[in-house]
Write a protein that holds these residues in place. Structure first.
Motif, PDB file in Angstrom:
ATOM      1  N   LYS A 145       0.897  -1.160   0.016  1.00 33.37           N
ATOM      2  CA  LYS A 145       0.009   0.058   0.068  1.00 33.37           C
ATOM      3  C   LYS A 145       0.909   1.240   0.073  1.00 33.37           C
ATOM      4  O   LYS A 145       1.971   1.286   0.783  1.00 33.37           O
ATOM      5  CB  LYS A 145      -0.755  -0.210   1.274  1.00 33.37           C
ATOM      6  CG  LYS A 145      -2.195  -1.098   1.388  1.00 33.37           C
ATOM      7  CD  LYS A 145      -3.118  -0.829   2.350  1.00 33.37           C
ATOM      8  CE  LYS A 145      -3.764  -1.914   2.206  1.00 33.37           C
ATOM      9  NZ  LYS A 145      -5.336  -1.520   2.500  1.00 33.37           N
ATOM     10  N   ASP A 163      -6.679  -2.798   7.372  1.00 35.95           N
ATOM     11  CA  ASP A 163      -6.280  -3.219   5.848  1.00 35.95           C
ATOM     12  C   ASP A 163      -7.616  -2.918   5.221  1.00 35.95           C
ATOM     13  O   ASP A 163      -8.181  -3.842   4.998  1.00 35.95           O
ATOM     14  CB  ASP A 163      -5.620  -4.356   5.611  1.00 35.95           C
ATOM     15  CG  ASP A 163      -5.472  -4.717   4.265  1.00 35.95           C
ATOM     16  OD1 ASP A 163      -5.658  -3.884   3.286  1.00 35.95           O
ATOM     17  OD2 ASP A 163      -5.163  -5.929   3.833  1.00 35.95           O
ATOM     18  N   THR A 174     -10.363  -2.789   2.427  1.00 38.78           N
ATOM     19  CA  THR A 174     -10.215  -3.349   1.083  1.00 38.78           C
ATOM     20  C   THR A 174     -11.443  -3.395  -0.069  1.00 38.78           C
ATOM     21  O   THR A 174     -12.466  -3.557   0.649  1.00 38.78           O
ATOM     22  CB  THR A 174      -9.878  -4.850   1.249  1.00 38.78           C
ATOM     23  OG1 THR A 174      -8.844  -5.023   1.977  1.00 38.78           O
ATOM     24  CG2 THR A 174      -9.813  -5.571   0.113  1.00 38.78           C
ATOM     25  N   ARG A 206     -13.392  -5.239  -1.586  1.00 41.55           N
ATOM     26  CA  ARG A 206     -13.413  -6.655  -1.822  1.00 41.55           C
ATOM     27  C   ARG A 206     -13.720  -7.116  -3.150  1.00 41.55           C
ATOM     28  O   ARG A 206     -13.335  -8.077  -3.740  1.00 41.55           O
ATOM     29  CB  ARG A 206     -14.269  -7.703  -0.692  1.00 41.55           C
ATOM     30  CG  ARG A 206     -14.129  -8.831  -0.702  1.00 41.55           C
ATOM     31  CD  ARG A 206     -12.766  -9.258  -0.166  1.00 41.55           C
ATOM     32  NE  ARG A 206     -12.579  -9.099   1.090  1.00 41.55           N
ATOM     33  CZ  ARG A 206     -11.309  -8.790   1.883  1.00 41.55           C
ATOM     34  NH1 ARG A 206     -10.307  -9.136   1.142  1.00 41.55           N
ATOM     35  NH2 ARG A 206     -11.611  -8.663   3.206  1.00 41.55           N
ATOM     36  N   GLN A 223     -11.009  -6.621  -5.377  1.00 43.97           N
ATOM     37  CA  GLN A 223      -9.822  -7.389  -5.352  1.00 43.97           C
ATOM     38  C   GLN A 223     -10.201  -8.720  -5.722  1.00 43.97           C
ATOM     39  O   GLN A 223      -9.327  -9.400  -6.495  1.00 43.97           O
ATOM     40  CB  GLN A 223      -9.476  -7.737  -3.875  1.00 43.97           C
ATOM     41  CG  GLN A 223      -8.541  -8.506  -3.365  1.00 43.97           C
ATOM     42  CD  GLN A 223      -8.481  -9.149  -2.098  1.00 43.97           C
ATOM     43  OE1 GLN A 223      -9.542  -8.987  -1.486  1.00 43.97           O
ATOM     44  NE2 GLN A 223      -7.566  -9.870  -1.684  1.00 43.97           N
ATOM     45  N   TRP A 262      -3.515  -6.428  -7.424  1.00 42.91           N
ATOM     46  CA  TRP A 262      -4.691  -6.118  -6.562  1.00 42.91           C
ATOM     47  C   TRP A 262      -4.723  -4.796  -6.267  1.00 42.91           C
ATOM     48  O   TRP A 262      -5.489  -4.392  -5.189  1.00 42.91           O
ATOM     49  CB  TRP A 262      -4.574  -6.919  -5.174  1.00 42.91           C
ATOM     50  CG  TRP A 262      -4.628  -8.354  -5.356  1.00 42.91           C
ATOM     51  CD1 TRP A 262      -4.743  -9.098  -6.330  1.00 42.91           C
ATOM     52  CD2 TRP A 262      -4.570  -9.230  -4.247  1.00 42.91           C
ATOM     53  NE1 TRP A 262      -5.095 -10.476  -6.065  1.00 42.91           N
ATOM     54  CE2 TRP A 262      -4.780 -10.631  -4.823  1.00 42.91           C
ATOM     55  CE3 TRP A 262      -4.678  -9.127  -2.883  1.00 42.91           C
ATOM     56  CZ2 TRP A 262      -4.906 -11.689  -3.927  1.00 42.91           C
ATOM     57  CZ3 TRP A 262      -4.353 -10.182  -1.990  1.00 42.91           C
ATOM     58  CH2 TRP A 262      -4.573 -11.571  -2.417  1.00 42.91           C
ATOM     59  N   LYS A 314      -6.744  -3.003  -3.240  1.00 42.67           N
ATOM     60  CA  LYS A 314      -6.104  -2.855  -1.966  1.00 42.67           C
ATOM     61  C   LYS A 314      -5.272  -1.328  -1.525  1.00 42.67           C
ATOM     62  O   LYS A 314      -5.276  -0.845  -0.395  1.00 42.67           O
ATOM     63  CB  LYS A 314      -4.841  -4.005  -1.790  1.00 42.67           C
ATOM     64  CG  LYS A 314      -5.485  -5.367  -1.531  1.00 42.67           C
ATOM     65  CD  LYS A 314      -6.115  -5.435  -0.003  1.00 42.67           C
ATOM     66  CE  LYS A 314      -6.291  -6.831   0.400  1.00 42.67           C
ATOM     67  NZ  LYS A 314      -6.923  -6.831   1.678  1.00 42.67           N
ATOM     68  N   SER A 371      -6.713   3.771   3.174  1.00 43.95           N
ATOM     69  CA  SER A 371      -7.082   2.493   3.638  1.00 43.95           C
ATOM     70  C   SER A 371      -6.062   1.633   4.588  1.00 43.95           C
ATOM     71  O   SER A 371      -6.452   0.567   4.912  1.00 43.95           O
ATOM     72  CB  SER A 371      -7.149   1.509   2.345  1.00 43.95           C
ATOM     73  OG  SER A 371      -5.701   1.358   1.740  1.00 43.95           O
TER      74      SER A 371
END
Ligand code: MN
Length: 232
Positions: free
Chosen positions: A56, A111, A113, A115, A118, A128, A132, A137
């Motif tokens: 990240k 973390d 996300t 989803r 991802q 990702w 991500k 985030s």
């Protein structure tokens, strides 16, 4: 020294208990699928050959206690409660036994996300990043120095959404242990102060919505919180 053309937004330093100065955020490495029950809920088997990582941007890090908007580009924004560790000494190709020397501090982290993104990226065998490396985030609570706290197996890692328990495990469930992760990652990077490692999330991940308040705890560490508001 020449001046830069413009000034970037300031990246916050992470408070450290008992220190006046904060810990500056350099690189953020995240371990994937490091709790078997979480890997299973995501429909994956655990790869016991080696840990794997995503990163990240430091620019996407924020501190615990903030209120942030629900991000664009997702309809399934998830929490992941994690133990973070902060590197305090250079580490390159270190064996497990020396890996502990590189740890400066530990703290609670989230973390967050996308989803849906991802999973789309994963299923298409693409990187990702959209899932991500989301703005705001990587969330960090104040750190506790390694001289004052250690990741013993019976430490509980726990997350609540609006007071309701969603994730509840202990650090015994970590597949790749702290020293294994550092030793392995130090084979690929010259780890150095400012590097942060998020060690993965236990089972129980799920969606959040505008108005939700997240509170995460790991025994003996400062808790973490995050509040979501309406999308911009
Ligand atoms: Mn994670």
């Amino acid at each position: 020294m020449s001046q830069t053309l413009f000034t970037l937004p300031k990246i916050p330093g992470i408070p450290v208990k008992g220190e006046a100065a904060t810990y500056p955020i350099g690189r953020i490495f995240c371990v994937g699928r490091n709790y078997a029950a979480h890997a299973a809920e995501m429909g994956n088997e655990v790869d016991r050959e080696a840990p794997f990582y995503f990163t990240k941007s430091a620019a996407n890090a924020i501190l615990s206690g903030e209120t942030v908007p629900y991000p664009p580009g997702t309809e399934n924004f998830h929490y992941e409660m994690e133990l973070a560790l902060a590197i305090g000494k250079p580490a390159f190709r270190v064996p497990r036994a020396q890996a502990w020397d590189a740890v400066y501090a530990y703290g609670c982290a989230l973390d967050m996300t996308r989803r849906d993104q991802q999973i789309r990226e994963r299923d298409k065998k693409r990187p990702w990043d959209l899932g991500k490396d989301v703005e705001d985030s990587a969330v960090f609570a104040p750190f506790t120095r390694a001289s004052e706290w250690s990741p013993e197996e019976d430490r509980r890692i726990h997350l609540e959404v609006n007071g309701e328990t969603k994730q509840d495990a202990t650090l015994a469930e970590l597949i790749w242990k702290i020293d294994e992760i550092i030793s392995h990652l130090s084979g690929f990077y010259h780890l150095r102060p400012g590097d942060l490692i998020l060690t993965g999330t236990p089972a129980g991940v799920g969606p959040v919505m505008a108005g939700d308040r997240l509170t995460g705890r790991i025994d003996g560490l400062d808790p973490i919180s995050l509040t979501l508001t309406e999308a911009e």
